[in-house]
Design an enzyme around this catalytic site. Sequence first.
Site, mmCIF file in Angstrom:
data_model
loop_
_atom_site.group_PDB
_atom_site.id
_atom_site.type_symbol
_atom_site.label_atom_id
_atom_site.label_comp_id
_atom_site.label_asym_id
_atom_site.label_seq_id
_atom_site.Cartn_x
_atom_site.Cartn_y
_atom_site.Cartn_z
ATOM 1 N N LYS A 145 0.837 -1.190 0.000
ATOM 2 C CA LYS A 145 0.000 0.000 0.000
ATOM 3 C C LYS A 145 0.880 1.250 0.000
ATOM 4 O O LYS A 145 1.951 1.272 0.622
ATOM 5 C CB LYS A 145 -0.899 0.037 1.247
ATOM 6 N N GLN A 194 -0.869 -12.553 10.402
ATOM 7 C CA GLN A 194 -1.254 -12.342 9.012
ATOM 8 C C GLN A 194 0.030 -12.154 8.247
ATOM 9 O O GLN A 194 1.077 -11.896 8.842
ATOM 10 C CB GLN A 194 -2.148 -11.111 8.903
ATOM 11 N N ASP A 219 -2.730 -8.169 17.629
ATOM 12 C CA ASP A 219 -3.549 -7.494 16.629
ATOM 13 C C ASP A 219 -4.773 -8.339 16.286
ATOM 14 O O ASP A 219 -4.650 -9.534 15.962
ATOM 15 C CB ASP A 219 -2.659 -7.304 15.390
ATOM 16 N N ASN A 220 -5.961 -7.743 16.360
ATOM 17 C CA ASN A 220 -7.191 -8.415 15.915
ATOM 18 C C ASN A 220 -7.352 -9.859 16.391
ATOM 19 O O ASN A 220 -7.621 -10.755 15.575
ATOM 20 C CB ASN A 220 -7.235 -8.444 14.381
ATOM 21 N N GLU A 239 -6.087 -6.539 21.165
ATOM 22 C CA GLU A 239 -6.660 -5.452 20.379
ATOM 23 C C GLU A 239 -7.915 -5.954 19.699
ATOM 24 O O GLU A 239 -7.894 -6.356 18.542
ATOM 25 C CB GLU A 239 -5.657 -4.951 19.323
ATOM 26 N N TYR A 284 1.639 4.236 6.642
ATOM 27 C CA TYR A 284 2.058 4.060 5.244
ATOM 28 C C TYR A 284 3.250 4.916 4.856
ATOM 29 O O TYR A 284 3.639 4.946 3.710
ATOM 30 C CB TYR A 284 0.874 4.367 4.305
#
Lengths: 604, 604
Positions: free
Chosen positions: A217, A277, A348-349, A377, A488
Amino acid sequence: MPTPAAKQPPPRIQIQDVRPQIDCGRYPVKVTEGDPVDVSATIFKDGHDVLRAVVRYRAAGSRRWLEAPLEPLGNDRWSGRFEPAGLGRWQFTIEAWVDRYATLLDELDRKLAAGQTEIASELSEAEALFGPGELEMWRESAPAQGAKDRHGKSSLDRPLEADVERLRARFGSWYELFPRSWGGFKGVRRVLPQLAELGFDVLYLPPIHPIGETNRKGRNNALKAAKGDPGSPWAIGGAEGGHDAIDPQLGTLKDFDDLVAAARKAGIEIALDFAIQTSPDHPWLTEHPEWFNRRPDGTLKYAENPPKRYQDIYNVNFGSEDWPGLWEALKGVVLHWCSHGVRSFRVDNPHTKSVPFWEWLIAEVRAEYPDAIFFAEAFTRPAMMTTLAKIGFSQSYTYFTWKNSKPELQEFLLQLLDWSPYYRPNFFANTPDILHEYLQHGGRPAFELRLVLATTLSPSYGIYSGYEHCENVPVAAGSEEYLDSEKYEVKQRKLDGPLLPLVRKLNEIRRAEPALQRFDNLRLLATHGEHVLAYYKAPDVAVAANLDPAAPREDVVVIPSDLGLPEEFPVRDLLTGQSYRWRHGRNYVGLAPGGAHLMKIGAS
Amino acid sequence: MPTPAAKQPPPRIQIQDVRPQIDCGRYPVKVTEGDPVDVSATIFKDGHDVLRAVVRYRAAGSRRWLEAPLEPLGNDRWSGRFEPAGLGRWQFTIEAWVDRYATLLDELDRKLAAGQTEIASELSEAEALFGPGELEMWRESAPAQGAKDRHGKSSLDRPLEADVERLRARFGSWYELFPRSWGGFKGVRRVLPQLAELGFDVLYLPPIHPIGETNRKGRNNALKAAKGDPGSPWAIGGAEGGHDAIDPQLGTLKDFDDLVAAARKAGIEIALDFAIQTSPDHPWLTEHPEWFNRRPDGTLKYAENPPKRYQDIYNVNFGSEDWPGLWEALKGVVLHWCSHGVRSFRVDNPHTKSVPFWEWLIAEVRAEYPDAIFFAEAFTRPAMMTTLAKIGFSQSYTYFTWKNSKPELQEFLLQLLDWSPYYRPNFFANTPDILHEYLQHGGRPAFELRLVLATTLSPSYGIYSGYEHCENVPVAAGSEEYLDSEKYEVKQRKLDGPLLPLVRKLNEIRRAEPALQRFDNLRLLATHGEHVLAYYKAPDVAVAANLDPAAPREDVVVIPSDLGLPEEFPVRDLLTGQSYRWRHGRNYVGLAPGGAHLMKIGAS
């Protein structure tokens, strides 16, 4: 159910409603090192026997039970406490028995009191129990004999558990920064003394691993990265490696080890992000293609929650046939960083991954590293939020950033109080993903107010770098994303924001005031207007905060008489040093926009 | 905890907080035949899959599971109901799974709605799941496929239980009499038509067994019986036999059988007293001396709770070495009377006997006679009262006789509401042991008032013979014992008391009004004064009662708006036939001493 086929008659003493207990004992009670565990239970038996009871407890892995007495409170309720010395999963149970010695003496005394004189038969019974002697001798020996001879003993079917974690699981001040904006690990090392001086306990770093190139990204979440764009740290994995590797732009593994060591020396601990991930370039995709979701046409499924699409990220498949291999690999990642001195993981998540996996992972890691802390989180529905806490997460993000009005905050805080036996909140005032509208529009008073709320409501709180500069520009109207988000791109960051003096002061006060180091001592206080939120943290702190960042507000704070405070008492505002006298009933407060009193009760 | 050593990954769907459930499923939920069981649970999974869930249930002893759907209520809560058809211990559990068909269509629809056009890969995935076809075909077949294919299925670790009892466990009007005062069994037979006409459902007889001679108590509990004194029926056992024999002064076993049969024909059932204690002349003392408590000097221990002494009664020893023999003998007694057509047992002082014994006994008896009803006479602390209900007693005495003021009654009723998932109250207005001061001093208005309270507050209620005559003379000032108590002498009784017309009317209203046949539909209504108690029984009955037997009282009854009643509505007093209009807010009532309105809502 017992039947006459059994050898022994079933125990007649009933032990019920043991507290603390989470979901029928399915999950352990959360305890912080140094805190006692207050235990109570309903204990009774048919008839009039005198009962005794103890709580039995033992350390993780120990076979040796220790005991502490339970005392009757009346109406068959008993209570006591034990103090676990050491981290990990302690077990505890209740044991109750008939004290035949006290029972016999009690009956005899009631007969004597009623004037009964034929007691020869009763005395023969006493002699059979106590041994030869006289009534006064028996009275003396009864307590010791009754404690030892556990007649008709009953205990819980299975022990309950108390998970003891270190203080940092409950209480700590967190600072979050992207090391790439601070000159990598070496640059971060240089600001450690300043962070320590500001009173931070934990420094949390977003993922430090190599970032994927494929579908990377660009700035402001552009679908295509421009040349030189660094990509999101959450797109984990590249040619240089995956979850156990270091992003070369941050430094080497040695640099990381040096950072961890320097931080420890400064009294700060490094918390890593654990995000399950991968980028399309993660080594696991070629080494373990079976761990990922594929369509029948062979396409890999990137992460998506329609209409949202995360083309630079793949999720692992917890339904994979090789789920044992996947679980072990993930555990390996955590243990790898533990072996490099990391003990705190911001996960995370977690709510999008298998719940049983987390329960297993956290137990496995803490078996080796009992001081490991996991910080969830999850921003989702309450059932998942609370379950993650129950299965082992040490602390959790909350809905704090989205609760800004008085009724919203009050409802939210009461919910957290309900959850407090198993849910330890960490109030982040902002995150790289959440710049709330309230901060976007409220200016510096909004930032000050939310900082005071976070630091005084929750024993754990955090800010993400930029907060101290009152950064408040969203990428678009109606968005909670930052403009030119650090997710980013690389920024040039320094610790020189205008809020730092207030941060330092609040962190200092938090360390000095035990009332600010726990959550379950919170009690909301009534105010009349809609702008002033007031609360009491037992035993000696009260806060009144003006939620309006745009205007000064006056109100009254009601001190109820059942707090156990004197009729009238001095208070000192720890932020300004000014003294006042407060009393039961209504106390006037006048507060600047976003201003607050942080009152120390009893100090003048 | 699951580990990678297991074959299958552990189910990711979480099922939590299933209701109804008593003490973590340790005890069955109480259900009355004909009532549905409303089931709810928190059900969720990580990620965004569409879930489905059912409640599975099966009859006692059946291997066949039935199913009823659960529907989502929002926030991960699901609910549904099942209707057990038949008595006994039903089992129920929850099963939840991922509906892969609905999940896939849901994702696809969200992508289409977001304008995504490249969906070839998604369609290939759909084809693999649904089989060859087109989107509209798949939509049609999805519900059936999703119900059948239970992907990632999860269920409770073990089923919960619902104990289904017949209506009489919850609702019934009881009359208690000593048959010896009515001409024995034959005399009692003669009043059955009148009892039926008065609307009684159950006729409860104190122990009908031979009464001991040794240490027999005389009139008014005298330590020595005079010649001809009949003794207390609770001093069970004599030369003629024990718990399975009949007191010859009442008739023969044949006479008893005839009474049971005649009662059944009249629509009344006979309830026996089950008192586990013996007179000194009970055959068990010689046949099974090991079942009794003895002192080292060989003395048998009579029942006592110093300073009280019960010289005519021995308790059995539940700690006996031959406890299995004792348990079986006691079960034999109950089964004996079941075989003579008795199905209701009023159990004397169950709280002084082993709790596990009761749990076993009731389960054993109900396995053979699922329609057996056990009624606990325990007046002790709440923990024992509630435990006896939980382990199997169908219904229980309460503290009703001692609750006479408005705050006492309100607190007591709220406690019973708390207990209502497992505790079915039976409000006896008097008993042979309890003539409350309120009745001693209040005259006929007190008797009327307490009768109205008992009959309209509790679905089960009872009176002990003499109540209808307003008998109110205690043996001594400050005592709750009757003067010339029927426990120790024979009276000449007839059913001709002045309260009988009111009794008949109330029993008739109770049968006509379903609102009076359950307890959990009770809601207290506010009144202003201290003398008027008011309550609502959903959906259509309201009562206002003047607790003052000495003076008329006026007050207002507040109808809150959240009862779901119209803003204004007609009410008719079922006792007088008079009509009124009531409305939300305050409604004036003027009541005679001990008087009450029994309002049918919506009737004019």
